[in-house]
Scaffold this active site. Structure first.
Site, mmCIF file in Angstrom:
data_model
loop_
_atom_site.group_PDB
_atom_site.id
_atom_site.type_symbol
_atom_site.label_atom_id
_atom_site.label_comp_id
_atom_site.label_asym_id
_atom_site.label_seq_id
_atom_site.Cartn_x
_atom_site.Cartn_y
_atom_site.Cartn_z
ATOM 1 N N ARG A 112 69.105 97.363 -111.852
ATOM 2 C CA ARG A 112 67.921 96.567 -111.474
ATOM 3 C C ARG A 112 68.138 95.751 -110.207
ATOM 4 N NH1 ARG A 112 67.719 95.403 -117.151
ATOM 5 N NH2 ARG A 112 66.410 96.940 -118.177
ATOM 6 N N GLU A 125 57.487 103.139 -82.850
ATOM 7 C CA GLU A 125 57.416 101.860 -83.585
ATOM 8 C C GLU A 125 57.600 100.671 -82.627
ATOM 9 O OE1 GLU A 125 56.372 101.956 -86.645
ATOM 10 O OE2 GLU A 125 57.493 103.383 -87.901
ATOM 11 N N ASN A 132 51.467 98.522 -90.548
ATOM 12 C CA ASN A 132 51.039 99.865 -90.916
ATOM 13 C C ASN A 132 50.097 100.447 -89.853
ATOM 14 O OD1 ASN A 132 50.231 101.801 -93.602
ATOM 15 N ND2 ASN A 132 52.165 100.692 -93.663
ATOM 16 N N HIS A 150 58.818 110.823 -88.245
ATOM 17 C CA HIS A 150 57.872 109.743 -88.557
ATOM 18 C C HIS A 150 57.259 109.155 -87.272
ATOM 19 C CE1 HIS A 150 56.277 106.268 -90.689
ATOM 20 N NE2 HIS A 150 56.934 105.455 -89.870
ATOM 21 N N HIS A 192 49.661 104.187 -89.328
ATOM 22 C CA HIS A 192 50.391 104.879 -90.398
ATOM 23 C C HIS A 192 49.511 105.609 -91.408
ATOM 24 C CE1 HIS A 192 53.798 102.836 -88.734
ATOM 25 N NE2 HIS A 192 54.613 103.307 -89.651
ATOM 26 N N ARG A 238 51.358 91.516 -93.667
ATOM 27 C CA ARG A 238 52.295 92.625 -93.451
ATOM 28 C C ARG A 238 51.578 93.957 -93.203
ATOM 29 N NH1 ARG A 238 58.200 93.856 -96.123
ATOM 30 N NH2 ARG A 238 58.539 95.739 -94.886
ATOM 31 N N HIS A 281 51.147 109.154 -92.107
ATOM 32 C CA HIS A 281 51.747 109.612 -93.367
ATOM 33 C C HIS A 281 51.089 110.893 -93.859
ATOM 34 C CE1 HIS A 281 53.683 105.477 -94.555
ATOM 35 N NE2 HIS A 281 54.357 106.130 -93.627
ATOM 36 N N GLU A 296 53.662 92.309 -98.717
ATOM 37 C CA GLU A 296 52.456 92.931 -98.172
ATOM 38 C C GLU A 296 51.196 92.504 -98.923
ATOM 39 O OE1 GLU A 296 52.788 97.209 -97.915
ATOM 40 O OE2 GLU A 296 51.545 97.279 -96.125
ATOM 41 N N LYS A 353 58.746 92.306 -86.183
ATOM 42 C CA LYS A 353 58.856 92.688 -87.598
ATOM 43 C C LYS A 353 59.364 91.506 -88.433
ATOM 44 C CE LYS A 353 59.558 95.888 -91.044
ATOM 45 N NZ LYS A 353 59.627 97.246 -91.483
ATOM 46 N N LYS A 389 61.438 96.992 -97.277
ATOM 47 C CA LYS A 389 60.688 98.097 -97.889
ATOM 48 C C LYS A 389 61.658 99.250 -98.073
ATOM 49 C CE LYS A 389 55.735 98.042 -96.830
ATOM 50 N NZ LYS A 389 54.616 98.675 -96.088
HETATM 51 N N1 LIG Z 1 61.349 100.815 -94.653
HETATM 52 C C1 LIG Z 1 60.587 100.630 -93.593
HETATM 53 O O1 LIG Z 1 60.053 99.536 -93.361
HETATM 54 C C2 LIG Z 1 60.393 101.756 -92.629
HETATM 55 C C3 LIG Z 1 59.870 101.495 -91.371
HETATM 56 C C4 LIG Z 1 59.703 102.559 -90.493
HETATM 57 C C5 LIG Z 1 60.100 103.827 -90.858
HETATM 58 N N2 LIG Z 1 60.643 104.039 -92.077
HETATM 59 C C6 LIG Z 1 61.119 105.373 -92.468
HETATM 60 O O2 LIG Z 1 62.175 105.741 -91.591
HETATM 61 C C7 LIG Z 1 62.275 107.168 -91.559
HETATM 62 C C8 LIG Z 1 62.436 107.661 -90.145
HETATM 63 O O3 LIG Z 1 63.630 107.153 -89.638
HETATM 64 P P1 LIG Z 1 64.306 107.722 -88.308
HETATM 65 O O4 LIG Z 1 63.297 107.935 -87.273
HETATM 66 O O5 LIG Z 1 65.452 106.834 -88.032
HETATM 67 O O6 LIG Z 1 64.749 109.172 -88.729
HETATM 68 P P2 LIG Z 1 65.908 109.748 -89.668
HETATM 69 O O7 LIG Z 1 66.531 108.740 -90.524
HETATM 70 O O8 LIG Z 1 65.273 110.921 -90.315
HETATM 71 O O9 LIG Z 1 67.006 110.210 -88.602
HETATM 72 C C9 LIG Z 1 66.711 111.251 -87.718
HETATM 73 C C10 LIG Z 1 67.914 112.208 -87.598
HETATM 74 O O10 LIG Z 1 68.928 111.595 -86.820
HETATM 75 C C11 LIG Z 1 70.181 111.639 -87.508
HETATM 76 N N3 LIG Z 1 70.910 110.484 -87.026
HETATM 77 C C12 LIG Z 1 70.769 109.209 -87.409
HETATM 78 N N4 LIG Z 1 71.498 108.408 -86.624
HETATM 79 C C13 LIG Z 1 72.128 109.196 -85.735
HETATM 80 C C14 LIG Z 1 73.004 108.933 -84.647
HETATM 81 N N5 LIG Z 1 73.340 107.690 -84.300
HETATM 82 N N6 LIG Z 1 73.465 109.985 -83.940
HETATM 83 C C15 LIG Z 1 73.072 111.255 -84.259
HETATM 84 N N7 LIG Z 1 72.243 111.563 -85.262
HETATM 85 C C16 LIG Z 1 71.752 110.534 -85.981
HETATM 86 C C17 LIG Z 1 69.790 111.663 -88.954
HETATM 87 O O11 LIG Z 1 70.808 112.171 -89.774
HETATM 88 C C18 LIG Z 1 68.559 112.567 -88.923
HETATM 89 O O12 LIG Z 1 68.920 113.911 -88.912
HETATM 90 C C19 LIG Z 1 61.018 107.686 -92.228
HETATM 91 O O13 LIG Z 1 61.333 108.130 -93.523
HETATM 92 C C20 LIG Z 1 60.118 106.481 -92.287
HETATM 93 O O14 LIG Z 1 59.220 106.544 -93.365
HETATM 94 C C21 LIG Z 1 60.801 103.036 -92.972
HETATM 95 O O1 LIG Z 2 57.339 97.362 -92.965
HETATM 96 C C1 LIG Z 2 56.167 97.675 -93.141
HETATM 97 O O2 LIG Z 2 55.428 97.036 -93.891
HETATM 98 C C2 LIG Z 2 55.600 98.847 -92.473
HETATM 99 O O3 LIG Z 2 54.481 99.249 -92.753
HETATM 100 C C3 LIG Z 2 56.456 99.493 -91.433
HETATM 101 C C4 LIG Z 2 56.178 100.960 -91.222
HETATM 102 O O4 LIG Z 2 56.586 101.270 -89.897
HETATM 103 C C5 LIG Z 2 56.988 101.870 -92.140
HETATM 104 O O5 LIG Z 2 56.792 103.206 -91.765
HETATM 105 C C6 LIG Z 2 56.801 101.687 -93.623
HETATM 106 O O6 LIG Z 2 57.758 102.435 -94.340
HETATM 107 C C7 LIG Z 2 55.451 102.142 -94.111
HETATM 108 O O7 LIG Z 2 55.295 101.669 -95.395
HETATM 109 P P1 LIG Z 2 54.274 102.212 -96.447
HETATM 110 O O8 LIG Z 2 54.179 101.080 -97.403
HETATM 111 O O9 LIG Z 2 52.985 102.528 -95.743
HETATM 112 O O10 LIG Z 2 54.882 103.426 -97.040
HETATM 113 ZN ZN LIG Z 3 56.642 103.375 -89.633
#
Ligand SMILES: NC(=O)c1ccc[n+]([C@@H]2O[C@H](COP(=O)([O-])OP(=O)(O)OC[C@H]3O[C@@H](n4cnc5c(N)ncnc54)[C@H](O)[C@@H]3O)[C@@H](O)[C@H]2O)c1
Ligand SMILES: O=C(O)C(=O)C[C@@H](O)[C@H](O)[C@H](O)COP(=O)(O)O
Ligand SMILES: [Zn+2]
Length: 372
Positions: free
Chosen positions: A133, A197, A257, A276, A260, A253, A264, A249, A239, A155
């Site tokens: 948890r 982003e 999005n 993404h 997005h 927050r 998505h 959110e 951010k 998130k």
């Molecule tokens: N939690 C949040 O608030 C939030 C915000 C924005 C995006 N996201 C999520 O983030 C993801 C996208 O992330 P991303 O764009 O970083 O892509 P990713 O994590 O898919 O990475 C892209 C590729 O680069 C590789 N890689 C990573 N770092 C590297 C490095 N330094 N050198 C070489 N290769 C490397 C990875 O293994 C992968 O193959 C999506 O799933 C999206 O939904 C989450």
């Molecule tokens: O942090 C947030 O809040 C965002 O919406 C950032 C986005 O860039 C990110 O892709 C996030 O994962 C989207 O969230 P979701 O709740 O729409 O899945």
């Molecule tokens: Zn995003």
């Protein structure tokens, strides 16, 4: 609340940006600089006996080096290798990680470290949120997108067959280490994807970001660009400010999005083969057109979306014949309430707002503007 510092990170001194610390949340820092891994043990702390380093295949050497370093410092450190990119964000991979934690006897005082892009840190944070948890976790983002967005704000989550990030938890990290040196090995396609982003942060809150990119778009595409640290730090501050005042959110927050809702849907339609950031780029052009057609956004700011996104090499269009499928997917976007579709649009530069229940004809017209 973020702490502002005068200059971007340089070789010696990392920039420290505080996140949270309000409304009962624990504060943590995002460090931006170089050679930051020495900070990791301090963040893990002395209470932890075990550390799990979750990393993607692409970063096998880095993951193992971090594991070995932590083992040298006395931790029982295990490395958990997961698939690259979105293939890691599945229930099966989460279960694989839970199994590894169970096998190594992971307790509530132990710590998960997520090393990789946004996909990896989303997964690692989710595993940490769900194991017993909730155990502490630390994010070591290695992509632009991970540094400016995914690793900050808590998130965490995975995808399901029905859509993107549909299962997850709000579970902030104990710290975020943005080591700019990690970006040197990132392919240009992934580097540029992260700029979507960064540009989002520019449109919703900090137009100086847009000016820096427009002044030299080619330089913005490279980790060696003169403004790399400043672009990252400005985006992180946007951010950090938002999530510090609305972690879960309940209102503000939602502005993060921007772009997005359509993005998505495109990602799901492409079975997560599109990055993404590329989908967010098309999604922001769509949102800008929606804002314009709804009478909220001026022509110049709407047009600026296309020019700045295209200047760094991000896509502006998607398949016109896919609209009915995309619309269906958008209906279960997390911002929807019942049958009410809700979009983030701009009232003007840096003035995001919610557009509720737009006329279906307006939605279709806006999609017409991004249809290939
Ligand atoms: N939690 C949040 O608030 C939030 C915000 C924005 C995006 N996201 C999520 O983030 C993801 C996208 O992330 P991303 O764009 O970083 O892509 P990713 O994590 O898919 O990475 C892209 C590729 O680069 C590789 N890689 C990573 N770092 C590297 C490095 N330094 N050198 C070489 N290769 C490397 C990875 O293994 C992968 O193959 C999506 O799933 C999206 O939904 C989450
Ligand atoms: O942090 C947030 O809040 C965002 O919406 C950032 C986005 O860039 C990110 O892709 C996030 O994962 C989207 O969230 P979701 O709740 O729409 O899945
Ligand atoms: Zn995003």
């Amino acid at each position: 609340m973020t702490e502002q510092s005068a200059a971007p990170a340089d070789e010696q001194t990392p920039t420290r940006i505080q996140v949270g610390g309000t409304a009962g949340t624990d504060p943590y820092e995002v460090l931006v600089g170089r050679s930051l891994l020495g900070e990791l043990a301090g963040l893990i702390g002395a209470d932890a006996k075990r550390v799990a380093v979750i990393h993607p295949e692409a970063l096998a050497e880095t993951g193992e080096a971090i594991r070995a370093d932590l083992a040298d410092q006395g931790y029982e450190a295990v490395a958990i290798q997961v698939p690259n990119a979105e293939e890691a964000k599945t229930a099966e991979v989460a279960a694989y990680c839970w199994k590894a934690l169970g096998t190594s006897g992971f307790t509530r005082s132990d710590v998960v470290v997520g090393v990789g892009g946004g996909a990896t840190t989303d997964l690692a944070g989710f595993v940490a949120a769900t194991w017993l948890r909730g155990v502490r976790w630390i994010a070591v983002p290695t992509t632009v997108l991970g540094m400016v967005d995914a690793a900050v704000g808590g998130k965490t989550g995975i995808n399901t067959a029905e859509g993107k990030n549909l299962v997850g938890a709000f579970h902030p990290p104990a710290g975020v280490l943005c080591d700019l040196g990690a970006l040197d090995s990132l392919g240009v396609h992934d580097y540029v994807s992260g700029l979507a982003e960064v540009i989002k942060a520019g449109f919703i809150a900090d137009p100086e970001i847009l000016a820096l990119i427009e002044a030299d778009p080619e330089a913005a595409r490279s980790p060696q660009g003169p403004h790399t640290a400043e672009l990252l730090e400005r985006s992180i501050r946007v951010k950090a400010d938002v999530v510090s005042s609305d972690l879960k959110e309940s209102g503000l927050r939602e502005i993060l999005n921007y772009g997005h809702t359509l993005a998505h849907a495109i990602e799901k339609n492409e079975r997560y083969k599109w990055r993404h950031g590329a989908a967010v780029s098309v999604g922001m052009v769509f949102a800008a057109e929606l804002g314009r057609l709804a009478g909220r956004l001026d022509d110049a700011t709407a047009d600026r979306h296309r020019s700045v996104l295209e200047s760094v090499g991000l896509p502006l269009t998607y398949r016109g014949d896919q609209w009915p499928k995309l619309l269906e997917t958008m209906k279960v976007d997390k911002k929807s309430r019942g049958d009410l579709l809700r979009f983030i649009v701009l009232n003007g530069l840096g003035r995001p707002t919610v557009l509720e229940g737009p006329d279906p004809a307006v939605l279709l017209a806006a999609y017409g503007e991004v249809s290939a």
